[in-house]
Motif scaffolding. Structure first.
Motif, PDB file in Angstrom:
ATOM      1  N   GLU A  71      49.473   2.681  69.301  1.00  0.00           N
ATOM      2  CA  GLU A  71      49.075   1.326  68.951  1.00  0.00           C
ATOM      3  C   GLU A  71      47.564   1.176  69.173  1.00  0.00           C
ATOM      4  O   GLU A  71      47.058   1.465  70.256  1.00  0.00           O
ATOM      5  CB  GLU A  71      49.818   0.329  69.832  1.00  0.00           C
ATOM      6  N   PRO A  72      46.799   0.735  68.143  1.00  0.00           N
ATOM      7  CA  PRO A  72      45.342   0.628  68.314  1.00  0.00           C
ATOM      8  C   PRO A  72      44.984  -0.346  69.438  1.00  0.00           C
ATOM      9  O   PRO A  72      45.619  -1.394  69.580  1.00  0.00           O
ATOM     10  CB  PRO A  72      44.868   0.095  66.953  1.00  0.00           C
ATOM     11  N   PRO A  73      43.987  -0.021  70.236  1.00  0.00           N
ATOM     12  CA  PRO A  73      43.577  -0.914  71.331  1.00  0.00           C
ATOM     13  C   PRO A  73      42.800  -2.113  70.802  1.00  0.00           C
ATOM     14  O   PRO A  73      42.379  -2.145  69.642  1.00  0.00           O
ATOM     15  CB  PRO A  73      42.692  -0.024  72.195  1.00  0.00           C
ATOM     16  N   THR A  74      42.578  -3.080  71.669  1.00  0.00           N
ATOM     17  CA  THR A  74      41.810  -4.279  71.326  1.00  0.00           C
ATOM     18  C   THR A  74      40.494  -4.254  72.075  1.00  0.00           C
ATOM     19  O   THR A  74      40.454  -3.966  73.275  1.00  0.00           O
ATOM     20  CB  THR A  74      42.584  -5.550  71.697  1.00  0.00           C
ATOM     21  N   ASP A  75      39.414  -4.550  71.357  1.00  0.00           N
ATOM     22  CA  ASP A  75      38.098  -4.613  71.991  1.00  0.00           C
ATOM     23  C   ASP A  75      37.933  -6.000  72.602  1.00  0.00           C
ATOM     24  O   ASP A  75      37.809  -6.999  71.891  1.00  0.00           O
ATOM     25  CB  ASP A  75      37.011  -4.349  70.947  1.00  0.00           C
ATOM     26  N   THR A  76      37.946  -6.059  73.929  1.00  0.00           N
ATOM     27  CA  THR A  76      37.826  -7.352  74.616  1.00  0.00           C
ATOM     28  C   THR A  76      36.379  -7.701  74.946  1.00  0.00           C
ATOM     29  O   THR A  76      36.115  -8.712  75.591  1.00  0.00           O
ATOM     30  CB  THR A  76      38.638  -7.333  75.926  1.00  0.00           C
ATOM     31  N   GLY A  77      35.429  -6.866  74.519  1.00  0.00           N
ATOM     32  CA  GLY A  77      34.023  -7.147  74.780  1.00  0.00           C
ATOM     33  C   GLY A  77      33.508  -8.238  73.864  1.00  0.00           C
ATOM     34  O   GLY A  77      34.256  -8.912  73.157  1.00  0.00           O
ATOM     35  N   SER A  78      32.190  -8.435  73.866  1.00  0.00           N
ATOM     36  CA  SER A  78      31.582  -9.472  73.031  1.00  0.00           C
ATOM     37  C   SER A  78      31.831  -9.168  71.560  1.00  0.00           C
ATOM     38  O   SER A  78      31.849  -8.020  71.135  1.00  0.00           O
ATOM     39  CB  SER A  78      30.077  -9.555  73.305  1.00  0.00           C
ATOM     40  N   ASP A  79      32.042 -10.210  70.786  1.00  0.00           N
ATOM     41  CA  ASP A  79      32.407 -10.081  69.386  1.00  0.00           C
ATOM     42  C   ASP A  79      31.263  -9.458  68.587  1.00  0.00           C
ATOM     43  O   ASP A  79      30.118  -9.868  68.695  1.00  0.00           O
ATOM     44  CB  ASP A  79      32.746 -11.453  68.819  1.00  0.00           C
ATOM     45  N   ASN A  80      31.594  -8.448  67.757  1.00  0.00           N
ATOM     46  CA  ASN A  80      30.593  -7.815  66.920  1.00  0.00           C
ATOM     47  C   ASN A  80      30.434  -8.502  65.570  1.00  0.00           C
ATOM     48  O   ASN A  80      29.554  -8.153  64.790  1.00  0.00           O
ATOM     49  CB  ASN A  80      30.946  -6.333  66.686  1.00  0.00           C
TER      50      ASN A  80
END
Length: 555
Positions: free
Chosen positions: A138-147
């Motif tokens: 399952e692809p992970p989610t980027d919880t950092g600042s929105d690109n």
């Protein structure tokens, strides 16, 4: 003895002010050196390839763009399957190639690579792709600042550019008409106020564009501006051209004052024309034109296009607001034929420059209908054809010498021209923020259908091989060398041959260009379908060398 020529105090002050403005311009050039230009970049390849499954975790991720890019701090990330950061240290930017060091002992599963970078023409580019180690998960989610881009900021940038165009035509129109066509008996106060308004609007729009470029670059809101971010913008090509524009406006302001008071001398008129022409070049030098396949041509035609627009629309504003209302029939009879010729020349310049621009930025008929840029350009062409039709009606009135006696009909035609061209200006402000069709049509980010990728092992190295598009004809070959524990391995010499024994094609030597210590690329033409045999020899020291082979199906 020859008597000294006494100059009016106002003329001396004006020229002194112009010199001061030019000094400001020189300071701007020195403080804000230009950086190399590039285009609206798109991601063209990556290693590992997008959606690829590799047997072992790589020690680095390499993403390659169509053009050189610059860094947005903290906006290039690799996310591990468990959601943690897999990247280690700062990415390295080298032209169009970005190298991201990652943890080589990473877990099996799917990784997410997200990025936001800046094309050197000032436009940010963002996106993401995945690759998997061992097997997909399952692809992970980027919880950092929105690109992603902030829509409010994006729209504010377009509005600022539109307002800048409006300020330019409000400045150029009155200045040109007052210098050459204004009747002596009429007061110059109204046109002068309009011109000063245009100058102020243009200067304010230029400052707004500099401010907005900071959040536009980092993806933030309107007020997400830091000193470091502003310094980065001012030190870029985009910032330097805007500072030059402000300097030129400051120099021109001192020469405009005597023009608005009465006729000016030939020397001052020439200086004003030179300053205005130089200012026009700051728009293309900060946009797509400077990064096109033919930058010198694009910059010139873009400046001509902008100048033609300013002369035509600025003159129309002066006709609608002042001349058709205040000038008498005798004055209009003298003014309108001259203006008609000016308008015809301006429209001809717009058509010629627009055609050249379109050929360069669109590149193919298919891109004209398949890309947002192409469709916006088609809409602009349709509206432009409509406004040229209205202009032709106005010119017919002038030729029949009935316009001077029927200023109401002429005024309605001029207002119609202005209304339609206001929409054209809006499309132009959007176009300069849109990826050119030539670039968007070439956007091949991700793994193409015929993309070939494999990892080969030898006793002294692991070699990742990528061939794109793995079809007959020209192909791009990329090689990445790693140690057995997946760390980048410096290579002293690369050798590659390609052969198709089933068709009797003897080994073809592939010329290679090292891009970094462990990365080389080359172009090879594969003329026939079949299972091609690649023979790859990598020498890592004076005595360490190994050869590996790969079979590549070419369709």
């Amino acid at each position: 003895m020859t008597a000294a020529v006494r100059r009016p105090p106002g003329a001396v002050a004006a020229r002194s002010g112009a010199v001061a403005g030019l000094l400001l311009l020189l300071v701007a050039l020195l403080l804000a050196p230009a950086t190399p230009a590039s285009a609206h970049a798109v991601l063209v390849s990556s290693s590992p390839a997008a959606s690829a499954v590799v047997p072992e975790a790589p020690a680095q991720v390499v993403i390659t763009f169509s053009e050189g890019v610059r860094k947005v701090p903290g906006k290039v990330r690799v996310i591990a399957p468990d959601g943690s950061r897999a990247d280690r240290g700062e990415p390295t930017f080298q032209g169009a190639e970005v190298t991201i060091p990652v943890d080589p002992s990473g877990a099996r599963g799917t990784y997410l690579v997200s990025y936001r970078v800046i094309s050197a023409d000032s436009h940010p580019v963002s996106g993401a792709f995945t690759y998997s180690v061992g097997a997909p998960s399952e692809p992970p989610t980027d919880t950092g600042s929105d690109n992603r881009a902030n829509p409010v900021t994006e729209n504010a940038v377009k509005v600022a550019k539109y307002v800048g165009y409006v300020g330019l035509l409000l400045l150029v129109g009155p200045a040109l008409v007052l210098a050459a066509l204004w009747p002596r008996r009429l007061s110059r106060r109204g046109p002068a106020r309009l011109a000063w308004t245009g100058l102020g609007v243009l200067a304010a729009a230029t400052l707004a564009e500099l401010w907005l470029q900071v959040p536009y670059t980092n993806g933030g809101g309107l007020f997400d501006v830091t000193g470091a971010g502003l310094g980065g913008v001012l030190g870029s090509a985009y910032g330097s051209t805007h500072l030059v524009r402000l300097g030129l406006l400051a120099a021109a302001a001192f020469l405009l004052r005597p023009l608005f008071a009465g006729p000016v001398g030939r020397t001052d008129g020439i200086i004003l024309a030179v300053l205005g022409g130089a200012a026009l070049f700051t728009w293309p030098l900060a946009g797509h034109a400077a990064a096109s396949p033919a930058p010198a041509v694009s910059v010139v035609v873009d400046a001509v296009h902008l100048g033609g627009m300013a002369v035509w629309l600025g003159g129309l504003v002066m006709l609608a607001v002042f001349l058709l209302r205040r000038a008498d029939e005798r004055e209009l009879d003298a003014i309108l034929p001259i203006w008609s010729r000016w308008a015809a020349l301006a429209v001809a310049a717009l058509l010629l420059a627009g055609t050249v621009q379109g050929l360069i930025e669109v590149a193919s008929p298919k891109a004209l209908v398949d890309t947002t840029y192409g469709r916006l350009l088609l809409a602009k062409i349709v509206l432009f054809a409509l406004v040229v039709g209205v202009a032709a009606y106005s010119r017919a009135l002038v030729r029949r010498r009935v316009a001077a006696g029927r200023p109401g009909s002429m005024r309605r035609a001029v207002v119609a021209e202005l209304a339609i061209t206001a929409v054209v200006l809006g499309l132009s402000a959007t176009l300069v923020q849109t990826t050119p069709a030539r670039t968007a049509a070439a956007d091949v980010a991700g793994a193409p259908a015929g993309y070939f990728s494999t990892t080969l092992s030898s006793p002294i190295y692991s070699l990742q091989v990528e061939l794109d598009p793995a079809e007959t004809g020209n192909n791009s070959l990329h090689l990445y060398a790693y140690t057995k524990d997946n760390r980048p391995l410096p290579v002293q010499e690369w050798k590659v041959t390609a052969a198709l024994p089933s068709a009797g094609i003897e080994p073809i030597t592939v010329p290679l260009l090292p891009l970094s210590d462990n990365h080389a690329t080359g172009e090879v033409n594969l003329p026939a379908r079949g299972d091609w045999q690649l023979r790859l020899t990598v020498r890592t020291s004076d005595i360490d060398q190994a050869t590996v082979t790969a079979t590549v199906p070419i369709k």
